[in-house]
Design a protein around this motif. Sequence first.
Motif, PDB file in Angstrom:
ATOM      1  N   ASP A  93       0.676  -1.006  -0.277  1.00  0.00           N
ATOM      2  CA  ASP A  93       0.433   0.061  -0.658  1.00  0.00           C
ATOM      3  C   ASP A  93       0.806   1.097   0.049  1.00  0.00           C
ATOM      4  OD1 ASP A  93      -2.152  -1.159  -0.308  1.00  0.00           O
ATOM      5  OD2 ASP A  93      -2.087  -1.636   2.561  1.00  0.00           O
ATOM      6  N   ASP A  94       2.417   1.015   0.447  1.00  0.00           N
ATOM      7  CA  ASP A  94       3.077   2.062   0.273  1.00  0.00           C
ATOM      8  C   ASP A  94       3.110   2.873  -1.602  1.00  0.00           C
ATOM      9  OD1 ASP A  94       5.568   3.751   0.448  1.00  0.00           O
ATOM     10  OD2 ASP A  94       6.252   2.293   1.973  1.00  0.00           O
ATOM     11  N   SER A  95       4.157   4.208  -1.224  1.00  0.00           N
ATOM     12  CA  SER A  95       3.916   4.934  -1.819  1.00  0.00           C
ATOM     13  C   SER A  95       4.679   4.655  -2.868  1.00  0.00           C
ATOM     14  CB  SER A  95       3.671   6.447  -1.785  1.00  0.00           C
ATOM     15  OG  SER A  95       4.704   6.601  -1.032  1.00  0.00           O
ATOM     16  N   ALA A  96       5.839   3.796  -3.373  1.00  0.00           N
ATOM     17  CA  ALA A  96       6.728   3.192  -3.621  1.00  0.00           C
ATOM     18  C   ALA A  96       6.857   2.983  -5.366  1.00  0.00           C
ATOM     19  CB  ALA A  96       7.514   2.494  -3.085  1.00  0.00           C
ATOM     20  N   PRO A  97       5.431   2.647  -5.849  1.00  0.00           N
ATOM     21  CA  PRO A  97       5.644   1.860  -7.017  1.00  0.00           C
ATOM     22  C   PRO A  97       5.453   4.079  -7.950  1.00  0.00           C
ATOM     23  CG  PRO A  97       3.650   1.030  -5.902  1.00  0.00           C
ATOM     24  CD  PRO A  97       4.338   1.833  -4.541  1.00  0.00           C
ATOM     25  N   GLY A  98       6.573   3.651  -8.473  1.00  0.00           N
ATOM     26  CA  GLY A  98       7.115   4.354  -9.249  1.00  0.00           C
ATOM     27  C   GLY A  98       7.593   5.637  -8.966  1.00  0.00           C
ATOM     28  N   ARG A  99       7.929   5.139  -7.934  1.00  0.00           N
ATOM     29  CA  ARG A  99       9.451   5.583  -7.623  1.00  0.00           C
ATOM     30  C   ARG A  99      10.857   5.109  -7.444  1.00  0.00           C
ATOM     31  NH1 ARG A  99       7.732   8.136  -1.457  1.00  0.00           N
ATOM     32  NH2 ARG A  99       6.690  10.310  -2.565  1.00  0.00           N
ATOM     33  N   GLU A 100      11.052   5.664  -8.755  1.00  0.00           N
ATOM     34  CA  GLU A 100      12.684   4.771  -8.874  1.00  0.00           C
ATOM     35  C   GLU A 100      13.704   4.846  -7.548  1.00  0.00           C
ATOM     36  OE1 GLU A 100      14.240   4.565 -12.873  1.00  0.00           O
ATOM     37  OE2 GLU A 100      15.579   6.592 -11.889  1.00  0.00           O
ATOM     38  N   VAL A 101      14.229   3.241  -7.712  1.00  0.00           N
ATOM     39  CA  VAL A 101      15.582   3.627  -7.173  1.00  0.00           C
ATOM     40  C   VAL A 101      16.618   3.405  -8.201  1.00  0.00           C
ATOM     41  CG1 VAL A 101      17.137   1.812  -5.117  1.00  0.00           C
ATOM     42  CG2 VAL A 101      14.507   2.497  -5.320  1.00  0.00           C
ATOM     43  N   ALA A 102      17.426   4.207  -8.151  1.00  0.00           N
ATOM     44  CA  ALA A 102      18.788   3.787  -9.310  1.00  0.00           C
ATOM     45  C   ALA A 102      19.858   4.109  -8.706  1.00  0.00           C
ATOM     46  CB  ALA A 102      18.330   5.423 -10.077  1.00  0.00           C
ATOM     47  N   PRO A 103      21.011   3.582  -9.742  1.00  0.00           N
ATOM     48  CA  PRO A 103      22.318   3.943  -9.412  1.00  0.00           C
ATOM     49  C   PRO A 103      22.666   4.855  -9.605  1.00  0.00           C
ATOM     50  CG  PRO A 103      22.370   2.452 -11.729  1.00  0.00           C
ATOM     51  CD  PRO A 103      20.984   2.744 -10.972  1.00  0.00           C
ATOM     52  N   LEU A 104      24.024   5.524  -8.643  1.00  0.00           N
ATOM     53  CA  LEU A 104      24.391   6.354  -9.173  1.00  0.00           C
ATOM     54  C   LEU A 104      26.380   6.726  -9.362  1.00  0.00           C
ATOM     55  CD1 LEU A 104      23.390   8.904  -5.707  1.00  0.00           C
ATOM     56  CD2 LEU A 104      22.686   9.066  -8.883  1.00  0.00           C
ATOM     57  N   SER A 105      26.485   5.088  -9.138  1.00  0.00           N
ATOM     58  CA  SER A 105      27.974   4.743  -9.123  1.00  0.00           C
ATOM     59  C   SER A 105      28.421   3.994 -10.380  1.00  0.00           C
ATOM     60  CB  SER A 105      28.950   4.998  -8.091  1.00  0.00           C
ATOM     61  OG  SER A 105      28.042   3.825  -6.821  1.00  0.00           O
ATOM     62  N   PRO A 106      29.292   3.831 -11.157  1.00  0.00           N
ATOM     63  CA  PRO A 106      29.276   3.202 -12.057  1.00  0.00           C
ATOM     64  C   PRO A 106      29.297   1.396 -11.057  1.00  0.00           C
ATOM     65  CG  PRO A 106      31.111   4.278 -12.397  1.00  0.00           C
ATOM     66  CD  PRO A 106      30.254   4.445 -11.002  1.00  0.00           C
ATOM     67  N   ASP A 107      29.954   1.656  -9.971  1.00  0.00           N
ATOM     68  CA  ASP A 107      29.891   0.013  -9.157  1.00  0.00           C
ATOM     69  C   ASP A 107      28.937  -1.068  -8.680  1.00  0.00           C
ATOM     70  OD1 ASP A 107      30.609   2.263  -7.568  1.00  0.00           O
ATOM     71  OD2 ASP A 107      31.625   0.415  -6.349  1.00  0.00           O
ATOM     72  N   ALA A 108      27.639  -0.079  -8.603  1.00  0.00           N
ATOM     73  CA  ALA A 108      26.867  -0.179  -8.044  1.00  0.00           C
ATOM     74  C   ALA A 108      26.490  -1.660  -8.537  1.00  0.00           C
ATOM     75  CB  ALA A 108      25.625   0.731  -8.257  1.00  0.00           C
ATOM     76  N   ALA A 109      25.237  -2.378  -7.503  1.00  0.00           N
ATOM     77  CA  ALA A 109      25.551  -3.367  -7.388  1.00  0.00           C
ATOM     78  C   ALA A 109      23.751  -3.645  -6.078  1.00  0.00           C
ATOM     79  CB  ALA A 109      26.006  -4.601  -7.402  1.00  0.00           C
ATOM     80  N   ALA A 110      22.984  -3.954  -6.128  1.00  0.00           N
ATOM     81  CA  ALA A 110      21.828  -3.944  -5.054  1.00  0.00           C
ATOM     82  C   ALA A 110      21.053  -5.517  -5.050  1.00  0.00           C
ATOM     83  CB  ALA A 110      21.067  -2.830  -4.591  1.00  0.00           C
ATOM     84  N   LEU A 111      20.808  -6.121  -4.262  1.00  0.00           N
ATOM     85  CA  LEU A 111      19.893  -7.170  -3.757  1.00  0.00           C
ATOM     86  C   LEU A 111      18.344  -6.519  -3.849  1.00  0.00           C
ATOM     87  CD1 LEU A 111      20.801  -9.643  -1.696  1.00  0.00           C
ATOM     88  CD2 LEU A 111      20.757  -9.801  -3.786  1.00  0.00           C
ATOM     89  N   TRP A 112      17.288  -6.512  -5.114  1.00  0.00           N
ATOM     90  CA  TRP A 112      15.869  -6.015  -4.813  1.00  0.00           C
ATOM     91  C   TRP A 112      15.141  -7.428  -4.685  1.00  0.00           C
ATOM     92  CZ3 TRP A 112      13.088  -5.836  -9.960  1.00  0.00           C
ATOM     93  CH2 TRP A 112      11.672  -5.281  -9.544  1.00  0.00           C
ATOM     94  N   ALA A 113      13.959  -7.990  -3.489  1.00  0.00           N
ATOM     95  CA  ALA A 113      13.549  -8.396  -2.802  1.00  0.00           C
ATOM     96  C   ALA A 113      11.647  -8.254  -3.652  1.00  0.00           C
ATOM     97  CB  ALA A 113      13.446  -8.833  -1.873  1.00  0.00           C
ATOM     98  N   ASP A 114      11.248  -8.451  -5.029  1.00  0.00           N
ATOM     99  CA  ASP A 114      10.092  -8.189  -5.045  1.00  0.00           C
ATOM    100  C   ASP A 114       8.922  -9.004  -4.353  1.00  0.00           C
ATOM    101  OD1 ASP A 114       8.149  -7.247  -6.845  1.00  0.00           O
ATOM    102  OD2 ASP A 114       7.853  -7.656  -8.400  1.00  0.00           O
ATOM    103  N   MET A 115       8.009  -8.622  -3.572  1.00  0.00           N
ATOM    104  CA  MET A 115       7.275  -9.826  -2.868  1.00  0.00           C
ATOM    105  C   MET A 115       5.659  -9.269  -3.460  1.00  0.00           C
ATOM    106  SD  MET A 115       9.627  -9.850  -0.346  1.00  0.00           S
ATOM    107  CE  MET A 115       9.841  -8.327   0.490  1.00  0.00           C
ATOM    108  N   THR A 116       5.406 -10.296  -3.862  1.00  0.00           N
ATOM    109  CA  THR A 116       3.679 -10.397  -4.718  1.00  0.00           C
ATOM    110  C   THR A 116       2.707 -10.983  -3.691  1.00  0.00           C
ATOM    111  OG1 THR A 116       4.598 -10.343  -6.518  1.00  0.00           O
ATOM    112  CG2 THR A 116       2.451 -10.590  -6.906  1.00  0.00           C
ATOM    113  N   PRO A 117       1.827 -10.462  -3.673  1.00  0.00           N
ATOM    114  CA  PRO A 117       0.370 -11.094  -3.132  1.00  0.00           C
ATOM    115  C   PRO A 117      -0.247 -12.199  -3.779  1.00  0.00           C
ATOM    116  CG  PRO A 117      -0.343  -9.137  -3.155  1.00  0.00           C
ATOM    117  CD  PRO A 117       1.366  -8.914  -3.595  1.00  0.00           C
ATOM    118  N   VAL A 118      -0.208 -12.979  -3.246  1.00  0.00           N
ATOM    119  CA  VAL A 118      -0.780 -13.769  -3.609  1.00  0.00           C
ATOM    120  C   VAL A 118      -3.154 -13.900  -3.736  1.00  0.00           C
ATOM    121  CG1 VAL A 118      -1.536 -16.500  -4.292  1.00  0.00           C
ATOM    122  CG2 VAL A 118       0.385 -16.354  -3.267  1.00  0.00           C
ATOM    123  N   ASN A 119      -2.787 -14.699  -5.113  1.00  0.00           N
ATOM    124  CA  ASN A 119      -4.693 -13.211  -5.569  1.00  0.00           C
ATOM    125  C   ASN A 119      -5.626 -14.263  -4.895  1.00  0.00           C
ATOM    126  OD1 ASN A 119      -3.924 -10.740  -5.823  1.00  0.00           O
ATOM    127  ND2 ASN A 119      -4.347 -10.918  -7.539  1.00  0.00           N
TER     128      ASN A 119
END
Length: 189
Positions: A163-189
């Motif tokens: 329910d957060d306002s995160a959708p549409g808000r980009e998370v973006a790298p600022l350095s060429p060595d950038a690496a991250a983990l993104w856990a995308d959780m989806t509700p089961v309908n």
Amino acid sequence: MNPFDVETLTAGRWRNGGGSTREVVSWPAGTEEFAWRASIADIDRDGPFSAFPGVDRTLTLLAGDGVRLTSAGAFDRLLTRVGEPTAFSGDLALTAELPGGSCRVLNIMTRRGRWTAAVHRVAGPVVPPAGHAGVFHVLRGRWRAGNDGHLMVPGQGVWWDEDDSAPGREVAPLSPDAAALWADMTPVN
């Protein structure tokens, strides 16, 4: 988006003394039974790994030489590559072995039948989908999150619920060595 820094999260020792856990988020907050949960665990020694019946788990090595997870005749995985997720059933009674000493892992857990999780190593921009929850943890480099431009470095990140306002808000790298983990959780309908 809710920021976190691993080093400022409270560490709780495991009952068996084999490690400690720093909870990033347990959702929904304030309830006994989580729908999804994210934490950082420091595994200090070989020993049993807690079972979580009815829960699906994804473990990703963050630091150290790795951990081997085994369940006789059912599961045997050696996690040695930082940022490479490994999914398994929380129903398994696992044993953890540390071939090179202590290590740190990101632990994503979802209640089976209610949520699913997909954990990805990313180096480019991420835009959270509407209706999804998520956790974003920086491995390397510098990142910016959301419209407010929250800056993040290794060991920091953000999380959001469906329910957060995160959708549409980009998370973006600022350095060429950038690496991250993104856990995308989806509700089961």
